[in-house]
Design an enzyme around this catalytic site. Structure first.
Site, PDB file in Angstrom:
ATOM      1  CG  HIS A 132      -0.286   0.055   2.432  1.00  0.00           C
ATOM      2  ND1 HIS A 132       0.574   1.213   3.094  1.00  0.00           N
ATOM      3  CD2 HIS A 132       0.145  -1.003   3.361  1.00  0.00           C
ATOM      4  CE1 HIS A 132       0.780   0.745   4.251  1.00  0.00           C
ATOM      5  NE2 HIS A 132       0.827  -0.459   4.511  1.00  0.00           N
ATOM      6  CD  GLU A 185       5.079   8.306   3.168  1.00  0.00           C
ATOM      7  OE1 GLU A 185       6.043   8.336   3.569  1.00  0.00           O
ATOM      8  OE2 GLU A 185       4.416   9.761   3.339  1.00  0.00           O
ATOM      9  CD1 TRP A 187       0.430   6.957  12.467  1.00  0.00           C
ATOM     10  CD2 TRP A 187       0.187   4.815  13.403  1.00  0.00           C
ATOM     11  NE1 TRP A 187      -0.199   6.980  13.576  1.00  0.00           N
ATOM     12  CE2 TRP A 187      -0.535   5.702  14.439  1.00  0.00           C
ATOM     13  CE3 TRP A 187       0.187   3.592  13.697  1.00  0.00           C
ATOM     14  CZ2 TRP A 187      -1.266   5.366  15.109  1.00  0.00           C
ATOM     15  CZ3 TRP A 187      -0.349   3.003  14.588  1.00  0.00           C
ATOM     16  CH2 TRP A 187      -1.079   3.862  15.429  1.00  0.00           C
ATOM     17  CD  GLN A 220       0.926   2.046   8.900  1.00  0.00           C
ATOM     18  OE1 GLN A 220       0.033   2.872   8.626  1.00  0.00           O
ATOM     19  NE2 GLN A 220       1.562   1.286   8.162  1.00  0.00           N
ATOM     20  NE  ARG A 229      -1.372  -0.328   6.788  1.00  0.00           N
ATOM     21  CZ  ARG A 229      -1.839  -0.801   7.808  1.00  0.00           C
ATOM     22  NH1 ARG A 229      -2.979  -0.197   8.551  1.00  0.00           N
ATOM     23  NH2 ARG A 229      -1.135  -1.965   8.478  1.00  0.00           N
ATOM     24  CD  GLU A 274       1.937  -5.699   8.197  1.00  0.00           C
ATOM     25  OE1 GLU A 274       1.704  -6.896   7.811  1.00  0.00           O
ATOM     26  OE2 GLU A 274       2.673  -5.131   7.855  1.00  0.00           O
ATOM     27  N   GLY A 318       3.849  -4.659   4.492  1.00  0.00           N
ATOM     28  CA  GLY A 318       5.030  -4.869   4.250  1.00  0.00           C
ATOM     29  C   GLY A 318       5.753  -6.004   5.265  1.00  0.00           C
TER      30      GLY A 318
END
Length: 203
Positions: A14, A16, A19, A26, A63, A87, A145
């Site tokens: 995603h 930026e 955070w 996050q 996001r 995530e 990430g």
């Protein structure tokens, strides 16, 4: 040997968020894209035009969904929400600065209180991706990430590499025994398609 289905796909972290810009963890806190993140998503979508993408699989977090919706509007393809692409949960570290705890986490040495162990994330991420890749389409997977570190580990690659926000990565499975997956930028995909050797540009 990787347990991932051996099918190529595009991955996009995603865009930026505030955070991300502040280097805060996050996890499952639903922070929206900032203006820079929206611009990153638009650039990524433009870079993916003409790549044969047929559908987008996306994390349920906002996001990622914002990023996927921008890509879908540009590419004209459907979006499928895949809950297990969310995530990793960082427990007590969510909202706090990234630090040595994060390296310990993806190395499998420690898990923050209330968080998801890296090994469990690897299993979840692999199963979620395999459910997507079992449907024979050219997929764009929009996620996170931390999750992609687990995917990298499943690919036989190091997890100790940060995936940049809003930068498309083409994930190419091994073509011979003993090889690992290759991760290519759009420019490297063009070189590869033209028969020019390309490095693993995504690290």
């Amino acid at each position: 040997m990787s347990t991932l289905i051996q099918a190529p796909f595009w991955f996009l972290r995603h865009g930026e968020t505030d955070w991300n810009a502040q280097n805060l963890a996050q996890g499952n806190v639903d922070i929206p894209l900032n203006a820079h993140g929206i611009a990153q998503a638009r650039r990524a979508a433009a870079a993916l035009v003409g790549r044969g993408i047929e559908a987008i699989a996306v994390s349920p977090l906002g996001r990622a969904r914002q990023t996927a919706d921008i890509a879908a509007a540009t590419l004209g393809v459907p979006v499928e929400i895949v809950p297990d692409l969310r995530e990793v949960a960082f427990g007590v570290e969510e909202g706090r600065p990234m630090g040595a705890w994060f390296t310990d986490w993806f190395a499998g040495r420690a898990t923050p209180e209330g968080g998801e162990p890296f090994g469990a994330l690897r299993v979840r991420a692999c199963l979620a991706l395999n459910r997507v890749l079992a449907v024979e389409r050219r997929w764009l997977v929009v996620a996170h990430g931390g999750l992609f570190r687990a995917v990298r580990a499943e690919m036989g690659l190091t997890a100790a590499v940060r995936t940049a926000n809003g930068v498309p990565i083409f994930c190419l499975p091994p073509t011979a025994a003993g090889e690992t997956w290759r991760l290519l930028s759009p420019a490297e995909v063009d070189q590869w398609a033209a028969g020019t050797p390309a490095a693993d540009g995504a690290g």
